[in-house]
Motif scaffolding. Sequence first.
Motif, PDB file in Angstrom:
ATOM      1  N   LEU A 106      -6.989 -47.672 -47.289  1.00 30.04           N
ATOM      2  CA  LEU A 106      -6.372 -47.697 -45.956  1.00 30.04           C
ATOM      3  C   LEU A 106      -5.859 -46.295 -45.612  1.00 30.04           C
ATOM      4  O   LEU A 106      -5.064 -45.729 -46.347  1.00 30.04           O
ATOM      5  CB  LEU A 106      -5.179 -48.655 -45.929  1.00 30.04           C
ATOM      6  CG  LEU A 106      -5.418 -50.127 -45.644  1.00 30.04           C
ATOM      7  CD1 LEU A 106      -4.073 -50.811 -45.436  1.00 30.04           C
ATOM      8  CD2 LEU A 106      -6.313 -50.341 -44.443  1.00 30.04           C
ATOM      9  N   MET A 107      -6.327 -45.782 -44.457  1.00 26.05           N
ATOM     10  CA  MET A 107      -5.856 -44.490 -43.947  1.00 26.05           C
ATOM     11  C   MET A 107      -5.844 -43.382 -45.005  1.00 26.05           C
ATOM     12  O   MET A 107      -4.806 -42.744 -45.231  1.00 26.05           O
ATOM     13  CB  MET A 107      -4.459 -44.633 -43.350  1.00 26.05           C
ATOM     14  CG  MET A 107      -4.435 -45.476 -42.101  1.00 26.05           C
ATOM     15  SD  MET A 107      -2.774 -45.550 -41.454  1.00 26.05           S
ATOM     16  CE  MET A 107      -2.262 -47.149 -41.988  1.00 26.05           C
ATOM     17  N   LEU A 134      -4.459 -39.719 -44.356  1.00 23.32           N
ATOM     18  CA  LEU A 134      -3.064 -39.275 -44.407  1.00 23.32           C
ATOM     19  C   LEU A 134      -2.732 -38.612 -45.743  1.00 23.32           C
ATOM     20  O   LEU A 134      -1.624 -38.108 -45.930  1.00 23.32           O
ATOM     21  CB  LEU A 134      -2.122 -40.460 -44.158  1.00 23.32           C
ATOM     22  CG  LEU A 134      -2.245 -41.111 -42.776  1.00 23.32           C
ATOM     23  CD1 LEU A 134      -1.312 -42.309 -42.681  1.00 23.32           C
ATOM     24  CD2 LEU A 134      -1.940 -40.117 -41.673  1.00 23.32           C
ATOM     25  N   SER A 152       3.907 -49.494 -43.188  1.00 18.45           N
ATOM     26  CA  SER A 152       4.986 -50.449 -42.876  1.00 18.45           C
ATOM     27  C   SER A 152       5.186 -51.432 -44.029  1.00 18.45           C
ATOM     28  O   SER A 152       5.268 -52.639 -43.825  1.00 18.45           O
ATOM     29  CB  SER A 152       4.683 -51.235 -41.596  1.00 18.45           C
ATOM     30  OG  SER A 152       4.340 -50.369 -40.554  1.00 18.45           O
ATOM     31  N   ALA A 187      10.881 -45.074 -42.514  1.00 12.67           N
ATOM     32  CA  ALA A 187      10.376 -44.167 -41.493  1.00 12.67           C
ATOM     33  C   ALA A 187       9.128 -43.438 -41.977  1.00 12.67           C
ATOM     34  O   ALA A 187       8.202 -43.189 -41.213  1.00 12.67           O
ATOM     35  CB  ALA A 187      11.460 -43.161 -41.111  1.00 12.67           C
ATOM     36  N   ALA A 188       9.096 -43.099 -43.265  1.00  9.64           N
ATOM     37  CA  ALA A 188       8.006 -42.272 -43.783  1.00  9.64           C
ATOM     38  C   ALA A 188       6.763 -43.073 -44.135  1.00  9.64           C
ATOM     39  O   ALA A 188       5.669 -42.522 -44.170  1.00  9.64           O
ATOM     40  CB  ALA A 188       8.487 -41.501 -45.011  1.00  9.64           C
ATOM     41  N   CYS A 189       6.887 -44.370 -44.416  1.00  8.52           N
ATOM     42  CA  CYS A 189       5.735 -45.147 -44.893  1.00  8.52           C
ATOM     43  C   CYS A 189       4.786 -45.466 -43.742  1.00  8.52           C
ATOM     44  O   CYS A 189       5.167 -46.153 -42.800  1.00  8.52           O
ATOM     45  CB  CYS A 189       6.204 -46.443 -45.552  1.00  8.52           C
ATOM     46  SG  CYS A 189       4.814 -47.471 -46.074  1.00  8.52           S
ATOM     47  N   PRO A 190       3.543 -44.993 -43.789  1.00 10.47           N
ATOM     48  CA  PRO A 190       2.606 -45.279 -42.703  1.00 10.47           C
ATOM     49  C   PRO A 190       2.046 -46.697 -42.760  1.00 10.47           C
ATOM     50  O   PRO A 190       1.390 -47.130 -41.826  1.00 10.47           O
ATOM     51  CB  PRO A 190       1.500 -44.240 -42.910  1.00 10.47           C
ATOM     52  CG  PRO A 190       1.567 -43.871 -44.336  1.00 10.47           C
ATOM     53  CD  PRO A 190       2.967 -44.111 -44.807  1.00 10.47           C
ATOM     54  N   LYS A 217      -1.916 -56.968 -46.540  1.00 10.61           N
ATOM     55  CA  LYS A 217      -1.438 -55.580 -46.618  1.00 10.61           C
ATOM     56  C   LYS A 217      -0.102 -55.551 -47.329  1.00 10.61           C
ATOM     57  O   LYS A 217       0.778 -56.363 -47.073  1.00 10.61           O
ATOM     58  CB  LYS A 217      -1.325 -55.015 -45.198  1.00 10.61           C
ATOM     59  CG  LYS A 217      -0.859 -53.601 -45.084  1.00 10.61           C
ATOM     60  CD  LYS A 217       0.645 -53.424 -44.948  1.00 10.61           C
ATOM     61  CE  LYS A 217       1.289 -54.272 -43.878  1.00 10.61           C
ATOM     62  NZ  LYS A 217       2.755 -54.132 -43.868  1.00 10.61           N
ATOM     63  N   GLU A 262     -10.335 -53.407 -34.825  1.00 10.31           N
ATOM     64  CA  GLU A 262     -10.200 -51.996 -34.443  1.00 10.31           C
ATOM     65  C   GLU A 262     -10.547 -51.741 -32.983  1.00 10.31           C
ATOM     66  O   GLU A 262      -9.890 -50.977 -32.309  1.00 10.31           O
ATOM     67  CB  GLU A 262     -11.046 -51.102 -35.351  1.00 10.31           C
ATOM     68  CG  GLU A 262     -10.269 -50.527 -36.530  1.00 10.31           C
ATOM     69  CD  GLU A 262     -10.171 -51.507 -37.677  1.00 10.31           C
ATOM     70  OE1 GLU A 262     -11.066 -52.363 -37.790  1.00 10.31           O
ATOM     71  OE2 GLU A 262      -9.196 -51.427 -38.454  1.00 10.31           O
ATOM     72  N   LEU A 294      -2.488 -59.563 -42.159  1.00  7.34           N
ATOM     73  CA  LEU A 294      -2.552 -59.135 -40.763  1.00  7.34           C
ATOM     74  C   LEU A 294      -3.891 -59.536 -40.157  1.00  7.34           C
ATOM     75  O   LEU A 294      -4.912 -59.570 -40.830  1.00  7.34           O
ATOM     76  CB  LEU A 294      -2.401 -57.613 -40.685  1.00  7.34           C
ATOM     77  CG  LEU A 294      -1.129 -57.021 -41.279  1.00  7.34           C
ATOM     78  CD1 LEU A 294      -1.182 -55.503 -41.211  1.00  7.34           C
ATOM     79  CD2 LEU A 294       0.106 -57.543 -40.558  1.00  7.34           C
ATOM     80  N   LYS A 295      -3.821 -59.832 -38.864  1.00 13.03           N
ATOM     81  CA  LYS A 295      -5.050 -60.087 -38.115  1.00 13.03           C
ATOM     82  C   LYS A 295      -5.453 -58.760 -37.495  1.00 13.03           C
ATOM     83  O   LYS A 295      -4.689 -58.174 -36.736  1.00 13.03           O
ATOM     84  CB  LYS A 295      -4.788 -61.124 -37.028  1.00 13.03           C
ATOM     85  CG  LYS A 295      -4.219 -62.415 -37.561  1.00 13.03           C
ATOM     86  CD  LYS A 295      -3.422 -63.129 -36.484  1.00 13.03           C
ATOM     87  CE  LYS A 295      -2.561 -64.225 -37.069  1.00 13.03           C
ATOM     88  NZ  LYS A 295      -1.364 -63.692 -37.754  1.00 13.03           N
ATOM     89  N   MET A 296      -6.651 -58.306 -37.848  1.00 12.75           N
ATOM     90  CA  MET A 296      -7.034 -56.944 -37.467  1.00 12.75           C
ATOM     91  C   MET A 296      -8.286 -56.947 -36.612  1.00 12.75           C
ATOM     92  O   MET A 296      -9.186 -57.770 -36.807  1.00 12.75           O
ATOM     93  CB  MET A 296      -7.315 -56.112 -38.726  1.00 12.75           C
ATOM     94  CG  MET A 296      -6.136 -55.903 -39.633  1.00 12.75           C
ATOM     95  SD  MET A 296      -4.908 -54.789 -38.946  1.00 12.75           S
ATOM     96  CE  MET A 296      -5.790 -53.241 -39.059  1.00 12.75           C
ATOM     97  N   LEU A 356      -6.381 -58.994 -43.041  1.00  6.50           N
ATOM     98  CA  LEU A 356      -6.087 -57.895 -43.971  1.00  6.50           C
ATOM     99  C   LEU A 356      -4.772 -58.166 -44.692  1.00  6.50           C
ATOM    100  O   LEU A 356      -3.699 -57.981 -44.122  1.00  6.50           O
ATOM    101  CB  LEU A 356      -5.979 -56.573 -43.190  1.00  6.50           C
ATOM    102  CG  LEU A 356      -5.562 -55.348 -44.008  1.00  6.50           C
ATOM    103  CD1 LEU A 356      -6.749 -54.749 -44.744  1.00  6.50           C
ATOM    104  CD2 LEU A 356      -4.940 -54.291 -43.107  1.00  6.50           C
TER     105      LEU A 356
END
Lengths: 441, 319
Positions: free
Chosen positions: B284-285, B288, B191, B186-189, B144, B133, B129-131, B142
């Motif tokens: 990452l995150m 959560l 993706s 749906a649950a995976c933050p 991912k 913030e 991914l091109k990130m 990144l």
Amino acid sequence: MLDPTRIDKITSDLLRPIRINNAFKLWMTVLIVALVICLYAYTLQLKNGLGVAGIRDYVSWGMYISNFVFFVATSLIGMLISAVLGLSGVKWAAPLARIAEIIALAFAMVAGLVIVSDMGRPDRLLYVIIHGRIQSPIVWDITVVSTYVIISALLLYLPLIPDLKICADKLEKAPKIQRDIYKILSLNWNGSPEQQKIISQATRALAIFIIPIALAIHTVTSWLFANTSRAGWDSTVFGPYFVSGAFVCGSAAVIIAMYFYRYNYKLQDYITDSHFDNMGKLLVLVSVVYIYFNLNEYMVPYYKMKKFEAIGIHELFSGVHAFLFWSTQILGLVLPTILLLFKGMRKPFPMMIIGIFVLVGGWFKRYIIVVPPQEHPYLPIQNVPMNFKIYTPTLTEILITVAPFILVLMIITILSKVIPIVSIHETLEEEIENPKPLKGM
Amino acid sequence: MSEQEEKPKKKTRREFLQELGYVGVGALIGGSAIFAGVNYDKRKKQVDRIKVLTAENELIEIDKNGVTKVVKSKKEILTYLQKEGREGIPGKRWVMVLDLSKCKNAQRCMAACQSSHHLRPEQSHINTLKMQESINTPPYYLPKQCQHCDNPPCVAVCPVDATYKRPDGIVLIDNERCIGCRFCIAACPYSARTLNWTKPLHDDEDKDKTYNVELNVPQRKGTITKCLFSADRLRDGKLPYCVSACPNGVFYFGDENEDAVTNGTTKVTVRFKKLLADNGGYQLMPELGTKPRIYYLPPKGKTYPFQEKDKALLDKELE
């Protein structure tokens, strides 16, 4: 005691719709043809996979899941009218209890089918029972929805027993097999005080039991979303927010059904203007509660504007979903509530129109709750084709979404053709207690 | 017949001697045969016998010629692979470290992963991914993938135990079990998951293959697929596909228990905790509460510029 001619009049009025006429045949033909077209769309999905729908990896729950939430929501009305109002002694709602239960049963039963249409592997449906894991909200949902279907069916059947006896006795023109079925199902009802007591106690017990179950089915449905950490779903008010919205949808569905039953089956003496007036007030009440929860659900994140919630809020308030969001909220909720405050609007015809707006708005509201939060996950959507980024429902998907509505209409129509949709027994009881002149007598 | 039997069986002297001679010669030949046999057997002991460990954990020696290979049915192989795939690799706690200062968006990791797991071009277990913030923070690439969380939300919501957490830290997905409800998506933050929305890419070629849950091949229509930490490669003692494919030294892979991770490009093994400590490693995150098993080293001191074409995309997103 009641005048025998009055008894005959009431009985024959309420039994009149139970016959097969040409209008019924035509209506059912239309429904069957429409259903066959929709089922063809589903066979395409079975053959080629869920890819025939517009859902993809990022927006992976689309119209099917929105539809599921809508169906579960609408079914909750059975509990509100027959249990909550019934137990609190609200007399005017009694003749509407059966309509509400028919709607509850039809929508709850079909909700189970809707969820199957969303499965990538419907052939493995039984795995949910064989390998079911108690920590998954899906397993909770299946458990409570099936319990709700059973209790709703019982709550429809028990108060129906005296009427089944009447059907068996009075429906002389019906085929013998149909009368035999009435006879078997009426369980030797003879109206003795002992039997009356059993029925009223059992009905009361079920009515009490159905309240937590009904709350559970929609709270658990809301947890399918709220139990994830996705911005837009990650909310602690989702349970009551969904339940309050459910009563709005359900009340609208009952109003629409009341209108068409009254008009088609000439039941003006039994589903009266005052019933519509009261249902209008009930709809205002549940809508005001729902507006309050909407305020919480949208205004609190709007004030804070946390990064990812802000993206979603912008899309709804002024972005790509703004038109859908505002028309749903205004035309489907706020405006109907305001209009129904006026007595002139609480008449059958305007209320039927308002009911349709509320119900359609209710469907799109579910879509707004389900779809947009998936378009903005925490990490950006990159290196995928455009149709992965923007969800566009396909025709096949729309047809598969329409199929459950056709099924509900079929169930509601057929049930109204085999059982009296207003309880004869209770209408007679009510007449004994509070005799009132019926129109045209 | 009866006439013959009546005759008395009387041997002449000559006949007797003749038979004795036969016996003597026979015994001589037999004896030498036994002698040769024993000798042969002695020699054979050294070359044609093999040691075998029985199911009862007993070491025995058997004739190599007497060995028949047990042909397992497809179902038995599947049962074995499924059991192995659920148990994981004993004693290991796999971790991955990605040095973001090295990633040049070569996307070799994506290509290697897609070809080994038979994925369509739009499906990726690992996605670079091109990130960026915010406006003033620098852009970076990144890679991912599934974070193999120790507290995985996908596993919690799965209604049929199709996706599961192994003792060695890997989160796997069993396509023999998955019902395609997509609650895990749906649950995976992160993706990290993708569904086989239509017929999988190599559906026809893979038709007769036995399903290996550690490779997730053959892919199945209507089921989920995601990063598996190349569990099949780990079982063979090799580094994951993406780790080996990276030309820029981004990936380190190893065992947390051994506190050692190996760089897939340079093959240098370093201390896992020291690598994180020296370079400001992060997850990452983490807020959560998912407890990922993948760690990132910040994109500090990058030796290459962020591509102009990628910059345009980020500017649009940050607006």
